[in-house]
Design a protein around this motif. Structure first.
Motif, PDB file in Angstrom:
ATOM      1  N   SER A  41      12.439  25.873  16.261  1.00 54.85           N
ATOM      2  CA  SER A  41      10.417  24.739  16.124  1.00 54.85           C
ATOM      3  C   SER A  41      11.017  23.536  15.956  1.00 54.85           C
ATOM      4  O   SER A  41      10.518  22.346  14.993  1.00 54.85           O
ATOM      5  N   GLY A  42      11.930  23.337  15.339  1.00 52.63           N
ATOM      6  CA  GLY A  42      13.107  22.214  14.417  1.00 52.63           C
ATOM      7  C   GLY A  42      12.588  21.305  13.849  1.00 52.63           C
ATOM      8  O   GLY A  42      12.361  20.398  12.788  1.00 52.63           O
ATOM      9  N   GLY A  43      12.187  22.634  12.717  1.00 50.50           N
ATOM     10  CA  GLY A  43      11.052  22.815  11.293  1.00 50.50           C
ATOM     11  C   GLY A  43      12.127  23.315  10.359  1.00 50.50           C
ATOM     12  O   GLY A  43      13.277  23.254  10.497  1.00 50.50           O
ATOM     13  N   THR A  44      11.539  24.007   9.133  1.00 45.21           N
ATOM     14  CA  THR A  44      11.791  24.384   7.951  1.00 45.21           C
ATOM     15  C   THR A  44      12.381  25.937   8.166  1.00 45.21           C
ATOM     16  O   THR A  44      10.551  26.585   8.827  1.00 45.21           O
ATOM     17  N   SER A  45      13.376  26.424   7.398  1.00 47.02           N
ATOM     18  CA  SER A  45      12.661  28.154   7.579  1.00 47.02           C
ATOM     19  C   SER A  45      11.578  28.358   6.677  1.00 47.02           C
ATOM     20  O   SER A  45      12.020  28.183   5.574  1.00 47.02           O
ATOM     21  N   PRO A  46      11.187  29.395   7.640  1.00 49.40           N
ATOM     22  CA  PRO A  46       9.603  30.288   6.125  1.00 49.40           C
ATOM     23  C   PRO A  46      10.987  31.265   5.739  1.00 49.40           C
ATOM     24  O   PRO A  46      12.278  31.349   5.781  1.00 49.40           O
ATOM     25  N   GLU A  47       9.864  31.021   4.338  1.00 51.40           N
ATOM     26  CA  GLU A  47      10.803  32.198   3.156  1.00 51.40           C
ATOM     27  C   GLU A  47      10.889  33.296   4.307  1.00 51.40           C
ATOM     28  O   GLU A  47      10.154  33.940   4.185  1.00 51.40           O
TER      29      GLU A  47
END
Length: 79
Positions: A41-47
């Motif tokens: 996704s190019g985002g941050t890792s979900p918890e």
């Protein structure tokens, strides 16, 4: 490279808090899954803990035996 994961997004829903213990290898796999999601996704890792609910939901939604039993328990039995 885009990976076709079964889980693509984490729904923003009001959670119910549960306390569970997971084997260490399952936790490591959750962390790795979250990292793959963030790369795709190019985002941050979900918890990692946020993945558990959607994964269980997906598992139950695709379990045909569970769906059959659940459907039959909702249908009133006629004599």
């Amino acid at each position: 490279m885009t990976t076709k994961l079964k889980l693509s997004a984490i729904p923003d829903d009001k959670p119910v808090k549960l306390s569970i213990e997971l084997p260490a290898d399952v936790h490591r796999d959750l962390v790795a899954y979250a990292e793959v999601m963030s790369r795709d996704s190019g985002g941050t890792s979900p918890e990692p803990a946020r993945l558990i609910g959607p994964m269980v939901q997906r598992f139950m939604a695709t379990d045909r035996a569970f769906a059959r039993l659940r459907k039959s328990s909702r249908t009133p039995h006629q004599s």
